[in-house]
Design a protein around this motif. Structure first.
Motif, PDB file in Angstrom:
ATOM      1  N   PRO A 118      48.739  42.842  40.097  1.00 39.79           N
ATOM      2  CA  PRO A 118      48.271  43.580  38.842  1.00 39.79           C
ATOM      3  C   PRO A 118      47.438  42.566  38.141  1.00 39.79           C
ATOM      4  O   PRO A 118      47.477  41.168  37.922  1.00 39.79           O
ATOM      5  CB  PRO A 118      49.416  43.861  38.089  1.00 39.79           C
ATOM      6  CG  PRO A 118      50.561  43.016  38.614  1.00 39.79           C
ATOM      7  CD  PRO A 118      49.986  42.700  40.072  1.00 39.79           C
ATOM      8  N   VAL A 119      46.518  43.313  36.950  1.00 46.07           N
ATOM      9  CA  VAL A 119      45.708  42.326  36.069  1.00 46.07           C
ATOM     10  C   VAL A 119      45.961  42.859  34.810  1.00 46.07           C
ATOM     11  O   VAL A 119      46.136  43.876  34.307  1.00 46.07           O
ATOM     12  CB  VAL A 119      44.235  42.802  36.745  1.00 46.07           C
ATOM     13  CG1 VAL A 119      43.285  41.995  35.532  1.00 46.07           C
ATOM     14  CG2 VAL A 119      43.612  42.093  38.005  1.00 46.07           C
ATOM     15  N   ILE A 172      45.699  47.738  36.812  1.00 47.24           N
ATOM     16  CA  ILE A 172      45.317  47.383  35.510  1.00 47.24           C
ATOM     17  C   ILE A 172      46.423  47.578  34.271  1.00 47.24           C
ATOM     18  O   ILE A 172      46.697  48.748  33.973  1.00 47.24           O
ATOM     19  CB  ILE A 172      43.854  47.659  34.969  1.00 47.24           C
ATOM     20  CG1 ILE A 172      42.757  47.229  35.814  1.00 47.24           C
ATOM     21  CG2 ILE A 172      43.573  47.048  33.350  1.00 47.24           C
ATOM     22  CD1 ILE A 172      41.297  47.686  35.480  1.00 47.24           C
ATOM     23  N   VAL A 190      49.623  36.271  36.333  1.00 47.53           N
ATOM     24  CA  VAL A 190      48.468  37.472  37.008  1.00 47.53           C
ATOM     25  C   VAL A 190      47.098  37.075  36.198  1.00 47.53           C
ATOM     26  O   VAL A 190      47.330  36.329  34.984  1.00 47.53           O
ATOM     27  CB  VAL A 190      48.998  38.881  36.373  1.00 47.53           C
ATOM     28  CG1 VAL A 190      50.312  39.142  37.371  1.00 47.53           C
ATOM     29  CG2 VAL A 190      49.047  39.155  35.010  1.00 47.53           C
ATOM     30  N   GLY A 235      44.202  48.912  43.094  1.00 46.26           N
ATOM     31  CA  GLY A 235      44.081  48.271  42.056  1.00 46.26           C
ATOM     32  C   GLY A 235      44.958  48.782  40.802  1.00 46.26           C
ATOM     33  O   GLY A 235      45.053  49.915  40.506  1.00 46.26           O
ATOM     34  N   SER A 263      42.170  42.681  41.362  1.00 51.18           N
ATOM     35  CA  SER A 263      43.437  43.104  41.751  1.00 51.18           C
ATOM     36  C   SER A 263      43.683  43.401  42.952  1.00 51.18           C
ATOM     37  O   SER A 263      44.561  43.144  43.623  1.00 51.18           O
ATOM     38  CB  SER A 263      43.915  44.542  40.861  1.00 51.18           C
ATOM     39  OG  SER A 263      44.819  45.140  40.965  1.00 51.18           O
ATOM     40  N   GLU A 264      42.621  44.197  43.622  1.00 55.24           N
ATOM     41  CA  GLU A 264      42.494  44.598  45.061  1.00 55.24           C
ATOM     42  C   GLU A 264      42.620  43.519  45.989  1.00 55.24           C
ATOM     43  O   GLU A 264      43.046  43.294  47.044  1.00 55.24           O
ATOM     44  CB  GLU A 264      41.763  45.687  45.493  1.00 55.24           C
ATOM     45  CG  GLU A 264      42.180  47.096  44.849  1.00 55.24           C
ATOM     46  CD  GLU A 264      41.123  48.049  44.651  1.00 55.24           C
ATOM     47  OE1 GLU A 264      40.077  47.861  45.030  1.00 55.24           O
ATOM     48  OE2 GLU A 264      41.693  49.175  44.225  1.00 55.24           O
ATOM     49  N   ARG A 318      45.692  41.253  45.604  1.00 56.74           N
ATOM     50  CA  ARG A 318      46.910  42.116  45.384  1.00 56.74           C
ATOM     51  C   ARG A 318      47.883  42.115  44.418  1.00 56.74           C
ATOM     52  O   ARG A 318      48.973  41.940  44.603  1.00 56.74           O
ATOM     53  CB  ARG A 318      47.462  42.181  46.847  1.00 56.74           C
ATOM     54  CG  ARG A 318      46.343  42.390  48.092  1.00 56.74           C
ATOM     55  CD  ARG A 318      47.068  42.625  49.145  1.00 56.74           C
ATOM     56  NE  ARG A 318      47.421  44.350  49.266  1.00 56.74           N
ATOM     57  CZ  ARG A 318      46.703  45.247  49.378  1.00 56.74           C
ATOM     58  NH1 ARG A 318      45.447  44.828  49.496  1.00 56.74           N
ATOM     59  NH2 ARG A 318      47.076  46.384  49.608  1.00 56.74           N
ATOM     60  N   SER A 331      49.844  52.722  42.262  1.00 61.39           N
ATOM     61  CA  SER A 331      49.219  51.985  43.144  1.00 61.39           C
ATOM     62  C   SER A 331      49.602  51.787  44.466  1.00 61.39           C
ATOM     63  O   SER A 331      48.859  51.439  45.406  1.00 61.39           O
ATOM     64  CB  SER A 331      49.284  50.616  42.364  1.00 61.39           C
ATOM     65  OG  SER A 331      49.183  49.466  43.156  1.00 61.39           O
ATOM     66  N   ARG A 352      43.715  53.526  42.500  1.00 62.98           N
ATOM     67  CA  ARG A 352      43.624  52.945  41.273  1.00 62.98           C
ATOM     68  C   ARG A 352      44.355  53.561  40.204  1.00 62.98           C
ATOM     69  O   ARG A 352      44.324  54.704  39.711  1.00 62.98           O
ATOM     70  CB  ARG A 352      42.157  52.767  41.141  1.00 62.98           C
ATOM     71  CG  ARG A 352      41.428  51.656  42.011  1.00 62.98           C
ATOM     72  CD  ARG A 352      39.849  51.408  41.436  1.00 62.98           C
ATOM     73  NE  ARG A 352      39.689  50.138  42.418  1.00 62.98           N
ATOM     74  CZ  ARG A 352      38.319  49.709  42.383  1.00 62.98           C
ATOM     75  NH1 ARG A 352      37.593  50.094  41.543  1.00 62.98           N
ATOM     76  NH2 ARG A 352      38.099  48.875  43.196  1.00 62.98           N
TER      77      ARG A 352
END
Lengths: 536, 191
Positions: free
Chosen positions: A159-160, A104, A131, A102, A153-154, A157, A69, A74
């Motif tokens: 993390p998801v 995840i 998050v 991004g 996420s982007e 900014r 990241s 991604r």
């Protein structure tokens, strides 16, 4: 675009590829394993040159994904729920650093503990880290939400967290595929200090995290995953999170519920949806797979709101996964029932395969330990944990990855001799090596048996980082060469293997016995593959 | 139309290949489906099951509710009985008669068959013998699928196509053998 028949895990994987993934990181763990496996065998992933190697453990996987990241690309990292405990340090702090490309983090929870040692709910981790969390109810949502998850996420900014449970992970259904997105270009973070969590920077970043978390609760782009479905009967309002929504729908004629429903697929949840439900309805039933996370929040403390019903007041069981019948009962509906299971049906627990090397290792160990009596063998997580069951009854612990080694050290500190650990090869390189270093430093009188089947067996035979490296790792950590013994666990060597074990168990320092024979399942698959190659 | 099926057996017996055939056939007929599988620890010789739900409307729950399975298709007789709470009033229990014994307290096999015969709609098939006759014991699962095909809402032709698709990579001989096994299974029951 094609319609694919995919497991929930595979839907996530295909979506990540289609959304422009550049790096997939994971350590195998049920029910998350198939995400990486799908990407490893996907021609799409190969064509896009997506990084897709197993990591040593969930923490290294998490950190590598964060590094991907960092370069603006991604990344996805996947693990089972208890894997998130291992990755927790990196995970929580990645919320503080934030991301560039991004990111995840998939946590696959296992309510009812089909293949796990607890049923912890990863949504707690999401709130803990502050998050956003996505929780799909079906395979199509799982696919679609991955696109949203990379976007959010982007945008923020951060993390998801992507939370699924066993039933979705391992259930197959049709998924409509979307147009593929391009992968992201290499780019440094705009601020090269973004990932430097020195206190002065961290304090500033924490304020950003707090304010972002507040904004997320009102962001319409992602709150579209939560919605209000009106119903004419206001005597009850229902909150249905993730997969639980399916069990509600199953019990509604024509799939239309007569009560108002709030369907939840994203956290933090918009407050107005829940307050409207509370204002309009006499009673609220909260359906969630896992812990009563939302139910507790809605109830308040000390139980300010007695309208809320769910797992805490017995409307639903406090533990275990939900199903259509439990939800029907909570709704006060009658449901059908077939015939009771006849008494003649016996339990059929899992067992070691015929010809398994772990079995021969246990037979030798049991004989070597006979004179010392029971209660002296710690073990770990893998197929060999089945050594706790008859006919072996050989081990006394299974706690977390690597704990056999360190518990053996602690017990020897407490006066137990001999003190033995049994750990698998992949578990050893996951989290056993650091414990072995502890043992070497204090010269603890422990014997570590590494039952090396050259694979990660329980999850279906993924590549093990330990293969062909165990002797040099142990020697490198400082175990004396003459106390690193390699045996071949075959019945014909039972006598000599037992002798080796007896010798090392009596040694008053650190000894390692590597019991080395390939998993018979992995060996069979390998031979079949080699055969197919020859034919070509 | 809805068709709720429980597939049952012991880990390693290959119930997922039966599921794959039904899955291909369902897709060919543009039906909705959900299929919950068991992966992980139980696959090591433990009891395994798959909930297979076919419908002409979208399927909600991945799990079949109690009392709603139209068919229990078991490749092992004791495992056939484990899922009776799911069987609907007019549902069918179709099972292979050959026990898979990997526990010390496995019941007497005649007692098991007697218990199965108590179920209103039952069909017991010696799939192993039939499969051997068609050329390979490995085709026993396909024999069982053939026997259960009377209670699955899919055209026979689609099941045949699905068998071709599943075994496509293994060559024409294997395909033919399995098509024969499928038909031999079907002949075990006359409506």
């Amino acid at each position: 675009m094609s319609r694919l028949m995919l497991l929930g895990d595979e839907a996530l994987a295909q979506a990540a590829i289609d959304a422009g993934l550049s790096g997939m990181y994971a350590y195998p763990g049920t029910p998350s394993t198939e995400i990486m496996e799908y990407i490893q065998s996907s021609p799409d992933a190969a064509g896009r040159n997506i990084c897709r190697d197993w990591s040593a453990n969930e923490k290294t996987a998490m950190e590598a994904a964060l590094g991907m990241s960092y370069t603006g690309k991604r990344a996805m990292v996947a693990m089972k729920h208890v894997g998130l405990n291992v990755a927790a340090d990196g995970f929580i702090n990645s919320a503080m650093t934030g991301v560039n490309g991004g990111l995840i983090v998939v946590a696959a929870d296992d309510p009812s503990m089909h293949s796990s040692q607890n049923e912890q709910d990863s949504r707690f981790y999401g709130r803990f880290a502050m998050v956003p969390i996505f929780e799909p109810s079906n395979q199509q949502e799982a696919y679609d939400m991955v696109f949203d998850a990379f976007e959010v996420s982007e945008k923020y900014r951060v993390p998801v967290l992507f939370r699924i449970t066993t039933r979705l992970a391992h259930s197959r259904s049709a998924v409509q595929q979307r147009e593929k997105l391009p992968q992201k270009e290499f780019s440094f973070p705009a601020d090269l200090r973004q990932f430097v969590l020195l206190p002065a920077i961290a304090r500033r970043k924490y304020k950003v995290l707090l304010s972002n978390y507040e904004s997320l609760a009102g962001d319409g782009d992602y709150q579209k995953a939560n919605w209000y479905i009106d119903g004419e009967d206001k005597s009850l309002g229902i909150v249905a999170c993730g997969l639980a929504y399916n069990y509600l729908a199953e019990n509604c004629k024509g799939r239309k519920c007569k009560y108002p429903v709030v369907k939840i697929g994203f956290y933090p949840v918009r407050e107005d949806l829940l307050s409207r439900l509370q204002a309009e309805c006499d009673r609220i039933l909260v359906l969630e797979e896992g812990y009563p996370v939302l139910e507790e929040m809605m109830k308040g403390f000390p139980s300010l709101n007695n309208k809320i019903s769910g797992r805490l007041d017995g409307a639903l069981p406090r533990d275990g996964e939900l199903n259509p019948n439990l939800v029907a009962k909570a709704l006060g509906m009658e449901s059908a029932y077939g015939i009771d299971i006849p008494d003649i049906v016996m339990k059929r627990p899992p067992s070691l395969c015929k010809g398994c090397g772990h079995a021969d290792m246990y037979n030798a160990l049991n004989e070597a330990m006979k004179e010392f009596g029971p209660g002296r063998v710690f073990s770990d997580i893998g197929c060999y944990t089945l050594g706790a069951l008859p006919p072996y009854d050989a081990i006394n612990s299974c706690v977390d990855m690597g704990a056999s080694v360190t518990m053996a050290i602690g017990a020897s500190d407490g006066g137990m001799f001999p003190s033995v650990a049994v750990i698998g090869d992949s578990t050893f390189t996951h989290s056993g090596m650091t414990g072995l270093l502890d043992a070497v430093i204090k010269n603890a009188p422990v014997t570590i048996i590494i039952s090396d089947n050259s694979t990660t067996g329980m999850t279906g035979g993924q590549k093990s980082h330990a293969t062909n490296r165990l002797e040099s790792i142990c020697a490198g950590l400082g175990v004396e060469k003459e106390h690193i013994r390699v045996i071949n666990p075959l019945r014909k060597y039972h006598g000599e293997n037992t002798e080796v074990m007896k010798e090392e168990i009596l040694y008053k320092g650190v000894s390692v016995i590597i019991s080395q024979r390939e998993c018979i399942q992995t060996a069979a698959r390998r031979k079949k593959k080699e055969g197919e190659k020859k034919e070509k | 139309m809805k068709n709720d099926i429980i597939l049952s057996g012991v880990g390693g017996q290959g119930i997922l290949s039966i599921a794959a055939v039904i899955g291909y056939a369902a897709v060919e007929n543009n039906l909705y489906l959900k299929q919950a599988e068991v992966h992980g620890m139980s696959q090591r010789g433990g009891d395994v099951q798959s909930h297979f739900r076919l419908s002409d409307e979208p399927v909600a729950s991945d799990l079949i509710p109690y009392g709603e399975a139209d068919l229990i298709l078991s490749v092992e007789p004791m495992e056939a009985l484990r899922y009776l709470p799911w069987l609907s009033e007019n549902g069918w229990l179709v099972t292979n008669s050959n026990p898979y014994v990997n526990i010390p307290d496995y019941p007497d096999s005649q007692d098991l068959l007697n218990e199965i015969r108590k179920v209103k709609n039952n069909l017991i098939v010696d799939a192993d013998t039939i499969a051997r006759k068609t050329g390979s014991i490995k085709a026993a699962n396909i024999v069982m699928l053939g026997a259960a095909s009377h209670f699955i809402n899919l055209p026979w032709k689609s099941l045949e196509n699905a068998v071709r698709k599943l075994f496509g990579r293994k060559g024409e001989d294997i395909i033919e053998l399995n098509l024969e096994a499928l038909a031999a299974g079907r002949d075990q029951y006359k409506a």
